[in-house]
Design a protein around this motif. Structure first.
Motif, PDB file in Angstrom:
ATOM      1  N   ASP A   1       0.867  -1.182   0.000  1.00 29.69           N
ATOM      2  CA  ASP A   1       0.000   0.000   0.000  1.00 29.69           C
ATOM      3  C   ASP A   1       0.897   1.223   0.000  1.00 29.69           C
ATOM      4  O   ASP A   1       1.491   1.576   1.026  1.00 29.69           O
TER       5      ASP A   1
ATOM      6  N   GLN B   1       0.761   4.093   2.727  1.00 33.20           N
ATOM      7  CA  GLN B   1       1.180   3.939   4.115  1.00 33.20           C
ATOM      8  C   GLN B   1       2.493   4.678   4.358  1.00 33.20           C
ATOM      9  O   GLN B   1       3.126   5.200   3.442  1.00 33.20           O
TER      10      GLN B   1
ATOM     11  N   GLN C   1       3.473  -1.295  11.544  1.00 25.86           N
ATOM     12  CA  GLN C   1       3.373  -1.595  10.113  1.00 25.86           C
ATOM     13  C   GLN C   1       3.532  -3.089   9.846  1.00 25.86           C
ATOM     14  O   GLN C   1       4.366  -3.757  10.455  1.00 25.86           O
TER      15      GLN C   1
ATOM     16  N   ASN D   1      -0.717  10.181   6.259  1.00 31.62           N
ATOM     17  CA  ASN D   1      -0.279   8.798   6.032  1.00 31.62           C
ATOM     18  C   ASN D   1      -0.069   8.046   7.343  1.00 31.62           C
ATOM     19  O   ASN D   1      -0.238   6.828   7.405  1.00 31.62           O
TER      20      ASN D   1
ATOM     21  N   THR E   1      -2.178   4.753   8.090  1.00 28.63           N
ATOM     22  CA  THR E   1      -1.482   3.516   8.463  1.00 28.63           C
ATOM     23  C   THR E   1      -2.065   2.934   9.743  1.00 28.63           C
ATOM     24  O   THR E   1      -2.277   1.723   9.849  1.00 28.63           O
TER      25      THR E   1
ATOM     26  N   THR F   1      -5.671   1.402   9.264  1.00 29.85           N
ATOM     27  CA  THR F   1      -5.681   0.204   8.416  1.00 29.85           C
ATOM     28  C   THR F   1      -5.053  -1.000   9.104  1.00 29.85           C
ATOM     29  O   THR F   1      -5.014  -2.084   8.531  1.00 29.85           O
TER      30      THR F   1
END
Length: 741
Positions: free
Chosen positions: A471, A474, A673, A695, A699, A702
């Motif tokens: 992605d 991110q 992450q 971002n 991040t 998600t």
């Protein structure tokens, strides 16, 4: 207030100076009471010279060895709990000279093959000459009852090591540097440590863990190195570039580099530029001139990494004969029919792309069907008889990939057979011993930095297809570079960006709000306790922190969530009320409180307790645990702590290794992450202002599969959504791929 006359004022100033003058204390180290795992504090008992009593001593470094003679400078203080102590400011080590001191030193366990009984026998035989005999005539040790030839050799070798270690400690102390670094230096350089210290002190900043430029610089200053000495300026440039790399850059324009180094070194910019020119001419640094005449300066390893990544990607792309378009279309249609799915245009193009190209990039946000495409890629490539490897940058991301595809996946480090040693990391798989694969699919590719990508591509054999999945919206990798973004920016590598959202049923609030945030729109939040994307307004950071604890300790467990395994608190920052450090302490207190039944260990900064949720903070190739791995403390003994990780692997840590662990009740967004959690709790407050970026928020949200709970102020949320001015990373990978350099 009465004013003192000048003579009286002078007298009081002298008395005040006398009161603060350091006192001196010498004696024999009797026992070590406490040693902090980071080496910055210890407590030991000392027998002062000529006395039979014992006193407590605190020192801001690692403890000396039992039996060693020490000379201390400091002050006598009274501790409210432990009474009178000598608070040492400096410590000078001396070899034990008395028979009693030598026996205690030998019996302390620091010499292999010598315990209390053997130590007594050696000293009984040789008296105060025992250490001289061990060092100069070790064969005579066989004269001692119970010592054979092999044991004598072992004792002599072990003592030589300790002797060299002591010499390093003495050298450091005599040059105004804590002897606590001696063990690290000896581990890195062995018998050459003193030679490096005396001739190349700035090597320490590059090569020894825990010794930065400031310490190396203080050693050099003790040796008489002048402020504008070219070796010092060159080391300052190296240090400035290392700091730049830690911020994610591969290079930096010449002018700001010179300004940084001049400020760091307190020298004129022209002196820095002169040395910079010398370093470039000697190829100790690298440079690249871009359009407009601007010159970018690189550390050589990042310059080579960038060039090799670009070169290998272009080579793989140009030298792979893909399947003809018509044949590929038939294969994709057949798979679509067999799998019983209806592909979107983007998904169909992705499957065609992986059959036709040697390098292919698939990117897209949550719910856009990346997993479906990856499954299709695997089946289509397998049907061609290709050997496929699946990987990801972290263990958690690899586990998710395996669960999603039903195929084995591993971390990139494990795939490359990473190993670590005194000289640094090495890889069993490289350009000489390449991977056995016809196609490799890497998920979460946005987390790949330029150095890891270089090592990965070096191990990719000619003719192997490479598929990068991730992605791109991110956060970029923690390390230097923005590899996935640069590959897409170059326009030279075939790619597809999935945009159509499929996951619109249960849990769609998270997916739709993630896409809204990414587009710069405020998410649609529900009140606390309702829906899957909640917002809890808090007046200030202190109340937000208390609300985080309340959620994890009471409300979410009441909804059936396990606060340790189902819930992950994330934060934009480490400091502040709602930073990871404070939240970890509060959550540890609430979720794993102190108890007589729970053993614990206190370091200089943290308390680790049986049952704690912890995270490995750096790669350890011997233990096969890596930065970001999360586990639980399952056993605590006086000498070790055992942590059970998600793979059911139990790893033992000695007390001096606990610096590699941190509490993991709360993590930074960067550390999350590649992971997925049922519930994500994220505080957003005005104190996080510097880190509030789109971002980062994207991040964080998600990472959740079932529920997102935001806490704090709507102003902070709006700031994060509106701030898409992400920090530019200096890198020329895109230009190299576009063959503009």
């Amino acid at each position: 207030m009465a004013r003192l006359n000048q003579p009286e004022a002078n007298r009081q100033m002298v008395l005040a100076g006398l009161e603060k003058a350091p006192e001196e204390l010498a004696g024999l180290v009797d026992s070590v009471i406490f040693a902090a795992d980071d080496g910055n504090f210890s407590v030991f008992r000392l027998q002062p010279t000529g006395q039979n009593s014992r006193v407590s001593v605190t020192v801001p470094c690692e403890p000396p060895l039992v039996g060693q003679q020490v000379h201390l400078k400091g002050q006598w203080v009274r501790h409210p709990r432990f009474g009178q102590q000598f608070k040492a400011e400096s410590l000078r080590l001396e070899a034990p000279t008395s028979a009693q001191g030598i026996e205690r030193f030998l019996a302390s366990g620091v010499i292999d093959g010598v315990g209390e009984v053997v130590a007594h026998r050696i000293v009984a035989k040789f008296g105060d000459q025992a250490l001289t005999i061990i060092e100069q005539q070790p064969r005579r040790l066989t004269e001692v009852e119970g010592i054979g030839k092999k044991t004598a050799e072992k004792i002599a070798a072990s003592y030589r090591s300790q002797s060299e270690l002591r010499e390093i400690m003495l050298w450091l102390e005599s040059h105004g540097v804590s002897g606590a670094y001696a063990a690290r230096l000896f581990k890195r350089y062995g018998s050459f440590a003193l030679e490096v210290l005396e001739n190349s002190p700035y090597r320490l900043a590059r090569e020894v863990d825990g010794i930065g430029f400031a310490i190396a610089d203080s050693i050099a200053a003790g040796l008489g190195v002048e402020r504008d000495d070219p070796s010092r300026v060159a080391a300052g440039l190296d240090y400035a570039l290392s700091q730049i790399a830690m911020s994610g850059h591969c290079c930096i324009p010449e002018t700001p580099l010179a300004e940084r180094a001049a400020h760091l070194l307190h020298v004129e910019r022209m002196q820095v530029r002169a040395v910079l020119g010398q370093q470039l001419k000697a190829e100790r640094l690298a440079a690249e001139q871009i359009s407009g005449g601007e010159v970018l300066i690189y550390p050589p390893y990042l310059y080579q990494a960038e060039k090799r990544v670009a070169g290998k990607l272009l080579y793989l792309q140009k030298n792979e004969e893909g399947m003809p378009e018509e044949q590929a279309a038939i294969a994709v249609a057949a798979w679509e029919s067999k799998a019983g799915v209806q592909l979107s245009e983007g998904q169909s193009k992705s499957l065609l792309g992986v059959l036709q190209h040697g390098v292919f990039v698939l990117t897209g946000g949550p719910g856009t069907g990346k997993t479906t495409v990856v499954r299709g890629m695997i089946e289509l490539l397998e049907k061609q008889g290709l050997e496929i490897l699946l990987g990801a940058p972290t263990g958690r991301a690899a586990k998710r990939l395996a669960e999603a595809t039903g195929h084995k996946a591993m971390t990139v480090h494990r795939m490359l057979e990473a190993q670590g040693g005194a000289a640094g990391i090495s890889f069993g798989k490289n350009e000489d011993e390449q991977l056995e694969a016809d196609a490799i699919i890497l998920d979460e590719a946005s987390m790949m930095d330029i150095v890891l990508m270089q090592h990965f591509l070096a191990a990719v054999p000619d003719g192997c297809r490479v598929v990068l999945v991730g992605d791109v919206d991110q956060l970029p990798a923690v390390g230097p570079g923005a590899v996935l973004q640069d590959i897409l920016r170059s326009g030279r590598v075939p790619s597809v960006r999935l945009t159509e959202v499929f996951r619109q049923g249960e849990g769609s609030g998270i997916v739709l709000n993630a896409h809204a945030i990414n587009a710069g729109r405020m998410p649609e939040c529900t009140p606390p306790g309702e829906g899957d994307f909640q917002f809890l307004e808090c007046e200030d950071a202190e109340r937000a922190a208390a609300a985080v604890v309340e959620l994890c300790a009471r409300r979410l467990p009441g909804e059936g969530y396990n606060p340790l395994t189902d819930v992950q608190v994330l934060s934009p920052m480490h400091r502040q009320e709602c930073g990871t450090e404070n939240l970890n302490k509060l959550l540890q207190q609430a979720l794993n409180p102190k108890s007589p039944e729970k053993p614990e260990f206190q370091s200089s900064a943290l308390i680790f307790r049986l049952g704690d949720k912890v995270m490995q903070t750096r790669n350890n190739y011997q233990k096969h645990v890596f930065n970001g791995d999360i586990g639980f403390i399952v056993q605590m003994e006086p000498a070790k702590v055992s942590v059970k990780y998600a793979s059911d692997m139990i790893v033992d840590y000695e007390k001096n290794e606990l610096a590699d662990l941190s509490l993991a009740y709360a993590l930074s967004v960067h550390k999350s992450q590649g992971s997925e959690y049922p519930v994500v709790v994220l505080p957003l407050t005005s104190s996080h202002y510097i880190m509030l970026q789109r971002n980062l928020l994207y991040t964080a949200v998600t990472r959740a599969s079932q529920k997102v709970i935001l806490l704090g102020s709507r102003a902070a949320l709006a700031t994060a959504v509106g701030n898409d001015r992400t920090k530019r990373r200096y890198t020329l990978l895109a230009e190299r791929l576009a063959e503009q350099l």
